[in-house]
Write a protein that holds these residues in place. Structure first.
Motif, short mmCIF file in Angstrom:
data_model
loop_
_atom_site.label_atom_id
_atom_site.label_comp_id
_atom_site.label_asym_id
_atom_site.label_seq_id
_atom_site.Cartn_x
_atom_site.Cartn_y
_atom_site.Cartn_z
N THR A 78 -25.09 -22.05 21.95
CA THR A 78 -24.93 -22.71 20.61
C THR A 78 -23.83 -23.81 20.89
OG1 THR A 78 -25.77 -20.83 19.14
CG2 THR A 78 -24.33 -22.59 18.29
N THR A 79 -24.27 -24.88 20.41
CA THR A 79 -23.24 -25.95 20.36
C THR A 79 -23.06 -26.42 18.79
OG1 THR A 79 -24.94 -27.57 20.86
CG2 THR A 79 -23.66 -26.67 22.72
N GLU A 80 -22.05 -27.23 18.37
CA GLU A 80 -21.90 -27.65 17.36
C GLU A 80 -21.59 -29.17 17.34
OE1 GLU A 80 -18.07 -27.14 13.85
OE2 GLU A 80 -18.00 -26.11 15.70
N ALA A 81 -22.10 -29.98 16.39
CA ALA A 81 -22.06 -31.33 16.28
C ALA A 81 -22.39 -31.82 14.85
CB ALA A 81 -23.14 -32.12 17.37
N PRO A 82 -21.63 -33.10 14.65
CA PRO A 82 -21.95 -33.40 13.32
C PRO A 82 -23.58 -33.90 13.24
CG PRO A 82 -20.11 -34.61 14.47
CD PRO A 82 -20.76 -33.97 15.43
N HIS A 83 -23.87 -33.86 12.05
CA HIS A 83 -25.51 -34.28 11.36
C HIS A 83 -25.41 -34.88 10.09
CE1 HIS A 83 -29.36 -34.19 12.11
NE2 HIS A 83 -29.68 -33.42 10.65
N PHE A 84 -25.19 -36.21 10.19
CA PHE A 84 -24.97 -36.98 8.85
C PHE A 84 -23.85 -36.25 8.03
CE2 PHE A 84 -29.55 -37.12 10.12
CZ PHE A 84 -29.72 -38.49 10.10
N ASP A 85 -23.94 -35.84 6.82
CA ASP A 85 -22.80 -35.41 6.16
C ASP A 85 -22.51 -33.85 6.35
OD1 ASP A 85 -24.99 -34.58 4.88
OD2 ASP A 85 -23.84 -34.61 2.92
N ARG A 86 -23.23 -33.28 7.34
CA ARG A 86 -23.16 -31.63 7.55
C ARG A 86 -22.77 -31.52 8.84
NH1 ARG A 86 -26.24 -29.90 3.54
NH2 ARG A 86 -26.69 -27.66 4.56
N THR A 87 -22.73 -30.26 9.41
CA THR A 87 -22.12 -29.83 10.78
C THR A 87 -23.47 -29.10 11.27
OG1 THR A 87 -19.85 -29.55 10.15
CG2 THR A 87 -20.65 -28.47 12.09
N ALA A 88 -24.12 -29.45 12.23
CA ALA A 88 -25.48 -28.86 13.01
C ALA A 88 -24.64 -27.79 14.07
CB ALA A 88 -26.02 -30.02 13.53
N PHE A 89 -25.52 -26.80 14.25
CA PHE A 89 -25.52 -25.76 15.25
C PHE A 89 -26.78 -25.66 15.66
CE2 PHE A 89 -22.14 -24.97 12.13
CZ PHE A 89 -21.25 -24.67 12.97
N ILE A 98 -31.81 -27.88 16.44
CA ILE A 98 -31.03 -27.57 15.32
C ILE A 98 -31.61 -26.26 14.95
CG2 ILE A 98 -29.73 -28.08 13.31
CD1 ILE A 98 -29.79 -31.05 14.32
N TYR A 99 -30.63 -25.21 14.55
CA TYR A 99 -31.33 -24.03 13.75
C TYR A 99 -30.52 -23.85 12.55
CZ TYR A 99 -27.63 -20.94 15.81
OH TYR A 99 -26.48 -21.01 16.31
N VAL A 100 -29.30 -24.32 12.30
CA VAL A 100 -28.74 -24.28 10.92
C VAL A 100 -27.79 -25.42 10.85
CG1 VAL A 100 -26.73 -22.76 11.84
CG2 VAL A 100 -27.48 -22.58 9.45
N THR A 101 -27.50 -26.00 9.51
CA THR A 101 -26.62 -26.87 9.17
C THR A 101 -25.85 -26.58 7.98
OG1 THR A 101 -28.07 -28.19 7.55
CG2 THR A 101 -28.14 -28.84 9.98
N LEU A 102 -24.55 -26.93 8.31
CA LEU A 102 -23.52 -26.32 7.28
C LEU A 102 -23.00 -27.57 6.29
CD1 LEU A 102 -21.38 -24.12 6.22
CD2 LEU A 102 -20.02 -24.78 7.99
N SER A 103 -23.15 -27.27 4.99
CA SER A 103 -22.58 -28.41 3.89
C SER A 103 -21.49 -29.01 4.35
CB SER A 103 -23.32 -28.12 2.69
OG SER A 103 -22.48 -26.89 2.28
N ALA A 130 -20.26 -24.50 1.17
CA ALA A 130 -20.67 -23.79 0.08
C ALA A 130 -22.22 -23.11 0.44
CB ALA A 130 -20.60 -24.09 -0.97
N SER A 131 -22.85 -23.92 1.28
CA SER A 131 -24.22 -23.55 1.48
C SER A 131 -24.72 -24.07 3.15
CB SER A 131 -25.11 -24.17 0.58
OG SER A 131 -25.18 -25.81 0.86
N ALA A 132 -25.94 -23.62 3.54
CA ALA A 132 -26.38 -23.61 4.89
C ALA A 132 -28.05 -24.08 4.76
CB ALA A 132 -25.83 -22.94 5.94
N ASN A 133 -28.41 -24.80 5.58
CA ASN A 133 -29.86 -24.89 5.94
C ASN A 133 -30.16 -24.22 7.02
OD1 ASN A 133 -30.03 -26.26 3.27
ND2 ASN A 133 -29.94 -28.45 4.26
N PHE A 134 -31.23 -23.31 7.06
CA PHE A 134 -31.52 -22.52 7.99
C PHE A 134 -33.03 -22.91 8.41
CE2 PHE A 134 -28.61 -19.97 5.64
CZ PHE A 134 -27.98 -19.36 6.83
N LYS A 135 -33.28 -23.13 9.56
CA LYS A 135 -34.73 -23.29 10.15
C LYS A 135 -35.35 -21.92 10.48
CE LYS A 135 -38.49 -25.21 11.53
NZ LYS A 135 -39.39 -24.67 11.01
#
Length: 107
Positions: A17-28, A33-38, A42-47
């Motif tokens: 796993t790596t971490e990088a900015p993704h628009f206004d979120r943080t992507a892992f 990408i399998y998850v982004t952190l708002s 407070a929330s995350a988007n999971f694939k």
């Protein structure tokens, strides 16, 4: 109750796993990408697969909901971190991480 710090720690503990900015979120990601952190953490988007999404949303509707667009129909699911235990968060991360591994025969 899980937090953004918990998500980051658990995601980065998954191999590759790596971490990088993704628009206004943080992507892992691993291969994808399998998850982004708002931004507010407070929330995350999971694939998830659509089937996994349906199960998560049925069993924990206070914690999971489909993203209300075409991404959601592909399985992208919002998780409210405060509604998840650390174990539930780790389970969702592992499911998303596993589905985002490099495909065999591709580089």
């Amino acid at each position: 109750m899980a937090t953004g710090d918990d998500l980051r720690r658990l995601a980065l503990a998954l191999p590759g796993t790596t971490e990088a900015p993704h628009f206004d979120r943080t992507a892992f990601k691993v291969a994808r990408i399998y998850v982004t952190l708002s931004a507010d953490r407070a929330s995350a988007n999971f694939k998830l697969t659509p089937e996994e999404q349906e199960l998560k949303c049925l069993t924990a509707p206070d914690a999971f909901s489909p993203i209300p667009n075409a991404w959601g129909r592909q399985g992208w699911t919002t998780g409210t971190l405060a509604a998840l235990s650390e174990a539930e968060l780790e389970s969702a991360l592992r499911i998303a991480w596993q589905a985002s591994q490099p495909r065999k025969g591709r580089r």
